[in-house]
Write a protein that holds these residues in place. Sequence first.
Motif, short mmCIF file in Angstrom:
data_model
loop_
_atom_site.label_atom_id
_atom_site.label_comp_id
_atom_site.label_asym_id
_atom_site.label_seq_id
_atom_site.Cartn_x
_atom_site.Cartn_y
_atom_site.Cartn_z
N GLU A 87 8.68 -19.84 -0.17
CA GLU A 87 9.13 -20.93 0.82
C GLU A 87 10.28 -20.29 1.59
O GLU A 87 10.93 -20.81 2.34
N SER A 88 11.02 -19.26 1.00
CA SER A 88 12.23 -18.86 1.35
C SER A 88 11.94 -18.28 2.98
O SER A 88 11.02 -17.52 3.30
N PRO A 89 12.93 -18.53 3.79
CA PRO A 89 13.14 -17.83 5.17
C PRO A 89 13.16 -16.75 5.24
O PRO A 89 12.53 -15.82 6.33
N GLU A 90 13.44 -15.76 4.13
CA GLU A 90 13.27 -14.38 4.29
C GLU A 90 12.01 -14.07 3.93
O GLU A 90 11.74 -12.51 3.98
N ARG A 91 10.86 -14.65 3.46
CA ARG A 91 9.78 -14.14 2.86
C ARG A 91 9.02 -13.66 4.32
O ARG A 91 8.44 -12.38 4.20
N PRO A 92 8.84 -14.09 5.43
CA PRO A 92 8.11 -13.47 6.38
C PRO A 92 8.97 -12.22 6.74
O PRO A 92 8.32 -11.18 7.02
N GLU A 93 10.29 -11.94 6.82
CA GLU A 93 10.88 -10.80 7.21
C GLU A 93 10.69 -9.72 5.88
O GLU A 93 10.38 -8.57 6.28
N TRP A 94 10.45 -10.15 4.65
CA TRP A 94 9.82 -9.41 3.57
C TRP A 94 8.68 -8.74 3.92
O TRP A 94 8.44 -7.44 3.83
N TYR A 95 7.73 -9.63 4.25
CA TYR A 95 6.24 -9.05 4.85
C TYR A 95 6.42 -7.89 5.90
O TYR A 95 5.64 -6.92 5.81
N GLU A 96 7.19 -8.28 6.91
CA GLU A 96 7.13 -7.37 7.97
C GLU A 96 7.74 -6.13 7.75
O GLU A 96 7.21 -5.10 8.15
N MET A 97 8.85 -6.33 6.72
CA MET A 97 9.56 -4.73 6.56
C MET A 97 8.63 -3.83 5.60
O MET A 97 8.66 -2.91 5.92
N MET A 98 7.83 -4.60 4.58
CA MET A 98 7.14 -3.94 3.81
C MET A 98 5.76 -3.26 4.49
O MET A 98 5.56 -2.21 4.46
N VAL A 99 5.36 -4.11 5.35
CA VAL A 99 4.26 -3.71 6.45
C VAL A 99 4.94 -2.52 7.36
O VAL A 99 4.08 -1.45 7.56
N PHE A 100 5.81 -2.67 7.77
CA PHE A 100 6.65 -1.74 8.85
C PHE A 100 6.83 -0.39 7.97
O PHE A 100 6.26 0.59 8.58
N LEU A 101 7.26 -0.47 6.76
CA LEU A 101 7.50 0.69 5.98
C LEU A 101 6.10 1.55 5.66
O LEU A 101 5.94 2.73 5.94
N ALA A 102 5.25 0.58 5.35
CA ALA A 102 3.91 1.18 4.82
C ALA A 102 2.91 1.69 5.92
O ALA A 102 2.26 2.47 5.97
N ASN A 103 3.32 0.93 7.26
CA ASN A 103 2.22 1.30 8.54
C ASN A 103 2.63 2.16 9.40
O ASN A 103 1.86 2.67 9.98
N THR A 104 3.99 2.35 9.53
CA THR A 104 4.77 2.78 10.53
C THR A 104 5.16 4.16 9.81
O THR A 104 5.02 5.63 10.18
N LEU A 105 6.22 3.93 8.83
CA LEU A 105 7.13 5.21 8.54
C LEU A 105 6.25 5.90 7.35
O LEU A 105 6.26 7.26 7.51
N LEU A 106 5.60 5.47 6.64
CA LEU A 106 4.88 6.41 5.60
C LEU A 106 3.67 7.14 6.10
O LEU A 106 3.63 8.42 5.79
N PRO A 107 2.85 6.60 6.98
CA PRO A 107 1.79 7.69 7.77
C PRO A 107 2.69 8.68 8.52
O PRO A 107 2.06 9.94 8.58
N ALA A 108 3.67 8.26 9.26
CA ALA A 108 4.49 9.39 10.05
C ALA A 108 4.95 10.75 8.95
O ALA A 108 4.95 11.88 9.17
N MET A 109 5.36 10.03 7.75
CA MET A 109 5.86 11.07 6.71
C MET A 109 4.68 11.63 6.22
O MET A 109 4.87 13.06 5.83
N ARG A 110 3.58 11.29 6.00
CA ARG A 110 2.41 11.88 5.56
C ARG A 110 2.02 12.96 6.58
O ARG A 110 1.64 14.29 6.34
#
Length: 215
Positions: A87-110
Motif C-alpha cells: 500500500e506504500s506510495p513507493e510501491r509503484p516506483e519500485w515496480y517502475e524501477m525494477m522493470v526499467f533496470l530489467a527491461n532497458t539497462l540489462l538487455p543493453a548490457m547483454r
Amino acid sequence: MTYTLYYSPGAASMAVHWMLIEAGIPFEARLVDIDTGAQHDPAYLRLNPAGRVPTLVVDGVPRHESAALLMLLAERHPDAGLAPDLESPERPEWYEMMVFLANTLLPAMRDWFYADSDGDPAGAEAVRALAERRIEAAWDRLDAHLADDRAWLIGDRLSTVDLLAVMLMRWSRNQPRKAINWPHLGPYITRLRALPSFIELNAREGLTEWNNPVS
Ligand SMILES: N[C@@H](CCC(=O)N[C@@H](CS)C(=O)NCC(=O)O)C(=O)O
C-alpha cells in the motif's frame, strides 16, 4: 522454504546472491562458472534450458530471471523489508524501477558483452555502440534520480532496486564510461559497497575488483 542458487561470480546471479545474504535467508549456493562453459552442461541445461545464470531452485522448482527472482524473494520474505509495502506510495516506483533496470539497462548490457556471440560478429561494433548509448542514458537517468542526495533509489531504505542497480553499475567498470564517474552515482556506489552484505558477497564469490579501498 528451500532455495538453491546457481551462480557465476559477478554475473546476473550476483544481485540474487546479495539479496539472500542481506536478508539472512538460508540457501545453498552452487557454482556454474560461465568462464569455463559450465552453463552448457546437460545437467544445468535441464534446470535452465537457456544456459544462463541465475537459476534459483525454489522449493524444488527452477526459477529464472534475476529481477523476477528478486521480486519473488521480496514477496516471500516481506520481513526483510527489501520492497516497499503493497500500500506504500513507493510501491509503484519500485515496480517502475525494477522493470526499467530489467527491461532497458540489462538487455543493453547483454548486447554490450555478448554482441559477438548473440549476433553476427560483423555487426558487433554497431550493436555495442548503440548499447553504450542506452547504458549511458540509463546512468543519466539514475544519476538525476539521486540528485536530491537520497541514500537509496527507492524510499528511505535499501531495496531490491539498489541490489540490481549496483550489480549493473559494477558491470560498467571496464566500459568506456563507468557509472562510478557520474556525480551522484559515485557516492551512491561507495555507500552501497560499504554494506557488510556486499563485502560478504564479494568474499563468497571470490571477487576482488570494484571494492571500496581498504582504509
Ligand atoms: N535476463 C537474464 C540475463 C541472464 C544472463 O544473460 N546471464 C549471463 C551472465 S551475466 C549468462 O548466463 N551468460 C552465459 C551465456 O550466455 O552463455 C537475467 O537477468 O537473469
